[in-house]
Design a protein around this motif. Structure first.
Motif, PDB file in Angstrom:
ATOM      1  N   PHE A   1       0.653  -1.073   0.009  1.00  0.00           N
ATOM      2  CA  PHE A   1      -0.351  -0.360   0.031  1.00  0.00           C
ATOM      3  C   PHE A   1       0.509   1.177  -0.156  1.00  0.00           C
ATOM      4  CE2 PHE A   1       0.803  -0.984   4.698  1.00  0.00           C
ATOM      5  CZ  PHE A   1       0.316   0.198   4.814  1.00  0.00           C
ATOM      6  N   ARG A   2       0.042   1.967  -0.803  1.00  0.00           N
ATOM      7  CA  ARG A   2       1.204   3.532  -0.930  1.00  0.00           C
ATOM      8  C   ARG A   2       0.436   4.593  -0.699  1.00  0.00           C
ATOM      9  NH1 ARG A   2       5.136   2.885  -6.167  1.00  0.00           N
ATOM     10  NH2 ARG A   2       5.919   5.115  -4.962  1.00  0.00           N
ATOM     11  N   LYS A   3       0.575   5.968  -0.534  1.00  0.00           N
ATOM     12  CA  LYS A   3      -0.028   7.085  -0.592  1.00  0.00           C
ATOM     13  C   LYS A   3      -1.420   6.879   0.589  1.00  0.00           C
ATOM     14  CE  LYS A   3       3.023   8.360  -3.731  1.00  0.00           C
ATOM     15  NZ  LYS A   3       4.584   8.415  -3.144  1.00  0.00           N
TER      16      LYS A   3
ATOM     17  N   LEU B   1       1.338  -7.982   2.744  1.00  0.00           N
ATOM     18  CA  LEU B   1       0.911  -6.638   2.996  1.00  0.00           C
ATOM     19  C   LEU B   1       2.669  -6.011   3.307  1.00  0.00           C
ATOM     20  CD1 LEU B   1      -1.044  -4.553   2.406  1.00  0.00           C
ATOM     21  CD2 LEU B   1      -1.869  -4.239   4.817  1.00  0.00           C
ATOM     22  N   TRP B   2       3.452  -5.235   2.895  1.00  0.00           N
ATOM     23  CA  TRP B   2       3.746  -4.080   3.078  1.00  0.00           C
ATOM     24  C   TRP B   2       3.594  -3.012   2.640  1.00  0.00           C
ATOM     25  CZ3 TRP B   2       7.587  -1.842  -0.094  1.00  0.00           C
ATOM     26  CH2 TRP B   2       7.871  -2.104  -1.778  1.00  0.00           C
ATOM     27  N   CYS B   3       4.535  -1.907   3.292  1.00  0.00           N
ATOM     28  CA  CYS B   3       4.974  -0.524   2.978  1.00  0.00           C
ATOM     29  C   CYS B   3       5.662  -0.111   3.200  1.00  0.00           C
ATOM     30  CB  CYS B   3       3.814   0.147   3.462  1.00  0.00           C
ATOM     31  SG  CYS B   3       3.870   0.761   5.741  1.00  0.00           S
TER      32      CYS B   3
ATOM     33  N   MET C   1       5.532  -5.134  10.982  1.00  0.00           N
ATOM     34  CA  MET C   1       6.852  -5.064  11.957  1.00  0.00           C
ATOM     35  C   MET C   1       7.843  -4.024  10.796  1.00  0.00           C
ATOM     36  SD  MET C   1       6.673  -7.544  14.514  1.00  0.00           S
ATOM     37  CE  MET C   1       8.172  -9.038  13.925  1.00  0.00           C
ATOM     38  N   GLU C   2       8.682  -3.874  11.701  1.00  0.00           N
ATOM     39  CA  GLU C   2       9.893  -2.755  10.443  1.00  0.00           C
ATOM     40  C   GLU C   2      11.066  -3.660  10.383  1.00  0.00           C
ATOM     41  OE1 GLU C   2      12.127   0.011  12.584  1.00  0.00           O
ATOM     42  OE2 GLU C   2      10.561   0.198  14.718  1.00  0.00           O
ATOM     43  N   THR C   3      10.973  -3.478   8.998  1.00  0.00           N
ATOM     44  CA  THR C   3      12.230  -4.633   8.536  1.00  0.00           C
ATOM     45  C   THR C   3      13.700  -4.072   8.507  1.00  0.00           C
ATOM     46  OG1 THR C   3      12.195  -2.983   6.539  1.00  0.00           O
ATOM     47  CG2 THR C   3      11.099  -5.170   6.741  1.00  0.00           C
TER      48      THR C   3
ATOM     49  N   GLU D   1      12.710  10.285   6.296  1.00  0.00           N
ATOM     50  CA  GLU D   1      13.218   8.889   6.414  1.00  0.00           C
ATOM     51  C   GLU D   1      12.344   8.050   5.911  1.00  0.00           C
ATOM     52  OE1 GLU D   1      16.346   8.669   9.671  1.00  0.00           O
ATOM     53  OE2 GLU D   1      15.248   9.822  10.205  1.00  0.00           O
ATOM     54  N   PHE D   2      12.343   7.220   5.671  1.00  0.00           N
ATOM     55  CA  PHE D   2      11.442   5.924   5.523  1.00  0.00           C
ATOM     56  C   PHE D   2      11.702   4.562   6.097  1.00  0.00           C
ATOM     57  CE2 PHE D   2       9.915   8.799   2.494  1.00  0.00           C
ATOM     58  CZ  PHE D   2       9.172   8.242   2.281  1.00  0.00           C
ATOM     59  N   VAL D   3      11.147   3.410   5.881  1.00  0.00           N
ATOM     60  CA  VAL D   3      10.800   2.005   6.859  1.00  0.00           C
ATOM     61  C   VAL D   3      10.877   0.934   5.881  1.00  0.00           C
ATOM     62  CG1 VAL D   3       9.979   2.131   9.178  1.00  0.00           C
ATOM     63  CG2 VAL D   3      12.149   0.793   8.243  1.00  0.00           C
ATOM     64  N   VAL D   4      10.923   0.493   6.090  1.00  0.00           N
ATOM     65  CA  VAL D   4       9.547  -0.885   5.038  1.00  0.00           C
ATOM     66  C   VAL D   4       9.555  -1.702   5.668  1.00  0.00           C
ATOM     67  CG1 VAL D   4       9.953  -2.436   3.636  1.00  0.00           C
ATOM     68  CG2 VAL D   4      10.935  -1.166   2.890  1.00  0.00           C
ATOM     69  N   MET D   5       7.717  -1.866   6.081  1.00  0.00           N
ATOM     70  CA  MET D   5       7.460  -2.661   7.111  1.00  0.00           C
ATOM     71  C   MET D   5       6.283  -3.716   6.759  1.00  0.00           C
ATOM     72  SD  MET D   5       6.440   0.484  10.364  1.00  0.00           S
ATOM     73  CE  MET D   5       5.952  -0.769  11.839  1.00  0.00           C
ATOM     74  N   GLU D   6       6.187  -4.587   7.251  1.00  0.00           N
ATOM     75  CA  GLU D   6       5.391  -5.469   6.981  1.00  0.00           C
ATOM     76  C   GLU D   6       4.087  -6.497   7.736  1.00  0.00           C
ATOM     77  OE1 GLU D   6       9.234  -7.717   4.739  1.00  0.00           O
ATOM     78  OE2 GLU D   6       9.103  -9.114   6.279  1.00  0.00           O
TER      79      GLU D   6
END
Ligand code: COA
Length: 136
Positions: free
Chosen positions: A64-66, A98-100, A116-118, A128-133
Motif C-alpha cells: 500500500f502507498r500514498k 502486506l507491506w509499505c 513489523m519494521e524491517t 526518512e522511510f522504513v519498509v514495514m510488513e
C-alpha cells in the motif's frame, strides 16, 4: 460518524495526495508510474472524500502507498478504518504479505496493526522511510 469505503480512481486520489503529502512539490510528483494498475480506496465521511490509500499487487504480495487523510479529519480514526479494510481485503484475497514504505514518524501507527519494521531504510525528499510488513 457516518462513513463508507469504496473504490475510487487514481485521478481522485491525486488532489489529496498532493495537498496532504507533498504540497510543496509539483502536482505531477504525486502520480505513481503504474497508478492505473492500482486498487484505490477512499473513505467518504458524510460523502466527502476524506482518506485515501492505494494498493499495488504483485502476486500474493500487496503493497500500500500514498495513504493520507485530509488534515482537518486526521486523528478521528479514519485512517485506521481504511487500513483495517485493506488488511481484511488482503486476507480475503489470500494475499500472503502486506507491506509499505513507512514514514518513520508513522511506525507506531503501523505497529498497532502488527506490522513489523524491517532493516530496509532510506531517505526521500528529506523524509526518512522504513519498509514495514505484515505476514498474513
Ligand atoms: C497517516 C495518516 C493517513 C493517518 O490517518 P488518520 O485518519 O489521521 O488516522 P487515525 O485517526 O486512525 O490515527 C492513527 C494514528 O495516527 C496518529 N495521528 C495522526 N494524525 C493525528 C492527528 N492530527 N492528531 C492526533 N493523532 C494523529 C495517532 O497516533 C493515531 O493513533 P491513535 O489511534 O493511537 O490515536 C494521516 O495522519 C496522514 O495523512 N498523515 C500525512 C501523510 C502520511 O504521513 N501518510 C503516511 C505515510 S507512511
Amino acid at each position: 460518524m457516518k462513513f463508507r469505503i469504496s473504490e475510487i480512481t487514481a485521478e481522485e486520489t491525486w488532489p489529496i495526495r498532493h495537498k496532504v503529502m507533498w504540497p510543496d512539490m509539483p502536482f505531477d510528483f504525486v502520480k505513481v508510474e503504474n497508478d492505473h494498475e492500482g486498487l484505490h480506496l477512499g473513505l467518504f465521511l458524510d460523502d466527502k472524500l476524506s482518506s485515501i490509500i492505494s494498493v499495488f499487487k504483485i502476486g500474493s504480495s500487496w503493497q500500500f502507498r500514498k495513504f493520507a487523510t485530509l488534515e482537518e479529519e486526521q486523528g478521528k480514526g479514519l485512517g485506521s478504518q481504511l487500513l483495517k479494510y485493506v488488511i481484511d481485503q488482503a486476507k480475503l484475497n489470500d494475499a500472503e504479505l502486506l507491506w509499505c514504505n513507512a514514514r518513520k514518524d508513522k511506525i507506531g501507527l503501523y505497529q498497532k496493526f502488527k506490522m513489523m519494521e524491517t532493516d530496509k531504510t532510506y531517505v526521500k525528499g528529506g523524509i526518512e522511510f522504513v519498509v514495514m510488513e505484515l505476514e498474513l
